[in-house]
Scaffold this motif. Structure first.
Motif, PDB file in Angstrom:
ATOM      1  N   LEU A  35      69.719  42.427  36.905  1.00  0.00           N
ATOM      2  CA  LEU A  35      68.736  41.474  36.401  1.00  0.00           C
ATOM      3  C   LEU A  35      68.390  41.732  34.938  1.00  0.00           C
ATOM      4  CD1 LEU A  35      66.198  41.028  39.349  1.00  0.00           C
ATOM      5  CD2 LEU A  35      67.632  39.271  38.316  1.00  0.00           C
ATOM      6  N   HIS A  36      68.317  42.984  34.555  1.00  0.00           N
ATOM      7  CA  HIS A  36      67.850  43.340  33.215  1.00  0.00           C
ATOM      8  C   HIS A  36      68.954  43.933  32.350  1.00  0.00           C
ATOM      9  CE1 HIS A  36      63.864  42.538  34.760  1.00  0.00           C
ATOM     10  NE2 HIS A  36      64.044  43.436  35.721  1.00  0.00           N
ATOM     11  N   ARG A  37      70.191  43.817  32.785  1.00  0.00           N
ATOM     12  CA  ARG A  37      71.290  44.297  31.961  1.00  0.00           C
ATOM     13  C   ARG A  37      72.509  43.414  32.194  1.00  0.00           C
ATOM     14  NH1 ARG A  37      74.235  48.392  35.112  1.00  0.00           N
ATOM     15  NH2 ARG A  37      73.222  48.662  37.146  1.00  0.00           N
ATOM     16  N   GLU A  38      73.197  43.092  31.128  1.00  0.00           N
ATOM     17  CA  GLU A  38      74.295  42.138  31.201  1.00  0.00           C
ATOM     18  C   GLU A  38      75.644  42.800  31.503  1.00  0.00           C
ATOM     19  OE1 GLU A  38      74.068  38.915  31.143  1.00  0.00           O
ATOM     20  OE2 GLU A  38      71.897  38.948  30.848  1.00  0.00           O
ATOM     21  N   ASN A  39      75.735  44.096  31.282  1.00  0.00           N
ATOM     22  CA  ASN A  39      77.017  44.757  31.502  1.00  0.00           C
ATOM     23  C   ASN A  39      77.317  44.856  32.988  1.00  0.00           C
ATOM     24  OD1 ASN A  39      74.827  46.547  31.701  1.00  0.00           O
ATOM     25  ND2 ASN A  39      76.202  48.323  31.554  1.00  0.00           N
ATOM     26  N   ARG A  40      78.569  44.623  33.318  1.00  0.00           N
ATOM     27  CA  ARG A  40      79.062  44.684  34.699  1.00  0.00           C
ATOM     28  C   ARG A  40      78.362  43.664  35.592  1.00  0.00           C
ATOM     29  NH1 ARG A  40      83.744  46.473  35.023  1.00  0.00           N
ATOM     30  NH2 ARG A  40      83.482  47.280  37.131  1.00  0.00           N
ATOM     31  N   LEU A  41      77.977  42.525  35.020  1.00  0.00           N
ATOM     32  CA  LEU A  41      77.335  41.468  35.796  1.00  0.00           C
ATOM     33  C   LEU A  41      78.393  40.622  36.492  1.00  0.00           C
ATOM     34  CD1 LEU A  41      74.743  39.820  36.502  1.00  0.00           C
ATOM     35  CD2 LEU A  41      75.208  38.480  34.434  1.00  0.00           C
ATOM     36  N   SER A  42      78.180  40.348  37.776  1.00  0.00           N
ATOM     37  CA  SER A  42      79.117  39.527  38.533  1.00  0.00           C
ATOM     38  C   SER A  42      79.023  38.074  38.086  1.00  0.00           C
ATOM     39  CB  SER A  42      78.817  39.629  40.033  1.00  0.00           C
ATOM     40  OG  SER A  42      79.607  38.704  40.763  1.00  0.00           O
ATOM     41  N   ILE A  43      80.173  37.436  37.921  1.00  0.00           N
ATOM     42  CA  ILE A  43      80.198  36.031  37.533  1.00  0.00           C
ATOM     43  C   ILE A  43      79.971  35.123  38.735  1.00  0.00           C
ATOM     44  CG2 ILE A  43      81.657  34.198  36.578  1.00  0.00           C
ATOM     45  CD1 ILE A  43      83.011  36.301  34.871  1.00  0.00           C
ATOM     46  N   LEU A  44      80.550  35.489  39.863  1.00  0.00           N
ATOM     47  CA  LEU A  44      80.446  34.646  41.057  1.00  0.00           C
ATOM     48  C   LEU A  44      79.135  34.845  41.797  1.00  0.00           C
ATOM     49  CD1 LEU A  44      84.070  35.079  42.461  1.00  0.00           C
ATOM     50  CD2 LEU A  44      83.123  33.042  41.397  1.00  0.00           C
ATOM     51  N   TYR A  45      78.601  36.067  41.764  1.00  0.00           N
ATOM     52  CA  TYR A  45      77.418  36.372  42.571  1.00  0.00           C
ATOM     53  C   TYR A  45      76.327  37.011  41.711  1.00  0.00           C
ATOM     54  CZ  TYR A  45      81.198  35.897  45.908  1.00  0.00           C
ATOM     55  OH  TYR A  45      82.288  35.440  46.596  1.00  0.00           O
ATOM     56  N   SER A  46      76.066  36.438  40.564  1.00  0.00           N
ATOM     57  CA  SER A  46      74.982  36.924  39.706  1.00  0.00           C
ATOM     58  C   SER A  46      73.645  36.704  40.410  1.00  0.00           C
ATOM     59  CB  SER A  46      75.014  36.149  38.393  1.00  0.00           C
ATOM     60  OG  SER A  46      73.950  36.508  37.569  1.00  0.00           O
TER      61      SER A  46
END
Length: 281
Positions: free
Chosen positions: A125-136
């Motif tokens: 939620l508070h960091r963009e690195n390693r964020l899932s594209i399909l299941y954000s």
């Protein structure tokens, strides 16, 4: 719901394998309900499901719990079928209803443990690195941690157990032929339920393969999320449809293939007068 009610309300169906089938039906109900929850969120607030928000953590957690429960239950069914077929020859150990209930409890405990990890802090939620594209807003690291080991277990363990069951039944059939016994009517309950379990396992492999592929795509993708829309939405919708088909297909498979359960469902459909006559028979 009909399968769950029939098994729970009928004492004759309180057998170890049917306890696991009832739990599988409950997992399917839980999966479809959480998927419906996600669909409602997409209708009311599409951006929350596309780009991720705090509101998506709970639906995705319940969705993960239900899918993991289904996977663990399929593994339990495979192990129960192997023990039922293999030990029916030696009769040293019999799977009882208590063993099945214990397996159900362990399955749900593990599913809740892994599924609730995003709720207690493992999210992006508070960091963009390693964020899932399909299941954000889920993290790719969390998806890899939960998906790959569980998928490997769900594939290898049932594959080993069902291959062992086939080998054991073929050996038993050859022994019957060697002893001069007739094999034309060689269709025991173990064979019937083993075939049912294999069908459910194959349906699960087909239905959850896109989900596994999506996690691998998340782990290897380095493109900007905006460049992948709307293709990622289409893929996610197709994945959700396959999971829903799996939830609908499981009750159909073991309702049609298990004569005992099918007979009980027919009794429930009878009028009240005919039902008493059918129960008497």
């Amino acid at each position: 719901c009909t399968v769950i009610f029939t098994i729970m309300a009928t004492k004759d169906l309180h057998k170890p394998i049917l306890v696991l089938f009832c739990n599988l039906a409950f997992s399917d109900l839980f999966t479809s309900s959480s998927g419906f929850w996600i669909s409602l969120l997409f209708i009311t607030n599409p951006d929350s499901t596309i780009f991720g928000s705090k509101d998506m953590l709970a639906p995705y957690a319940f969705y993960t719990i239900s899918i993991l429960s289904t996977i663990y239950n399929l593994v339990s069914i495979g192990i129960e079928r192997y023990l039922a077929v293999a030990e029916s020859i030696r009769t040293r150990f019999r799977v009882s209803r208590k063993h099945s209930l214990a397996a159900v409890l362990i399955n749900w405990t593990l599913a809740f443990f892994f599924g609730c990890l995003p709720l207690i802090g493992w999210n992006c939620l508070h960091r963009e690195n390693r964020l899932s594209i399909l299941y954000s807003p889920l993290c790719v690291d969390y998806l890899i941690f939960t998906t790959i080991p569980n998928c490997v277990v769900a594939f290898i363990v049932p594959l080993f157990t069902y291959l062992s069951i086939i080998i054991i039944l073929r050996k038993r059939k050859f022994k019957m032929k060697a002893c001069g016994q007739a094999t034309g009517t060689y269709k025991s309950a173990e064979i019937q339920v083993a075939r049912t379990s294999v069908s459910i396992w194959l349906l699960a492999l087909i239905s959850y393969a896109p989900f596994f592929a999506g996690v691998l795509f998340d782990a290897t993708n380095h493109q900007c999320p905006l460049e992948l829309y709307p293709s990622t939405n289409i893929f996610r919708n197709c994945k959700a449809m396959l999971v829903t088909i799996n939830c609908l297909g499981n009750p159909v498979i073991y309702t049609l293939k298990m004569k005992e359960l099918r007979a009980k469902l027919k009794v429930l459909r009878c009028p009240s007068g005919n039902r008493m006559h059918a129960c008497t028979v």
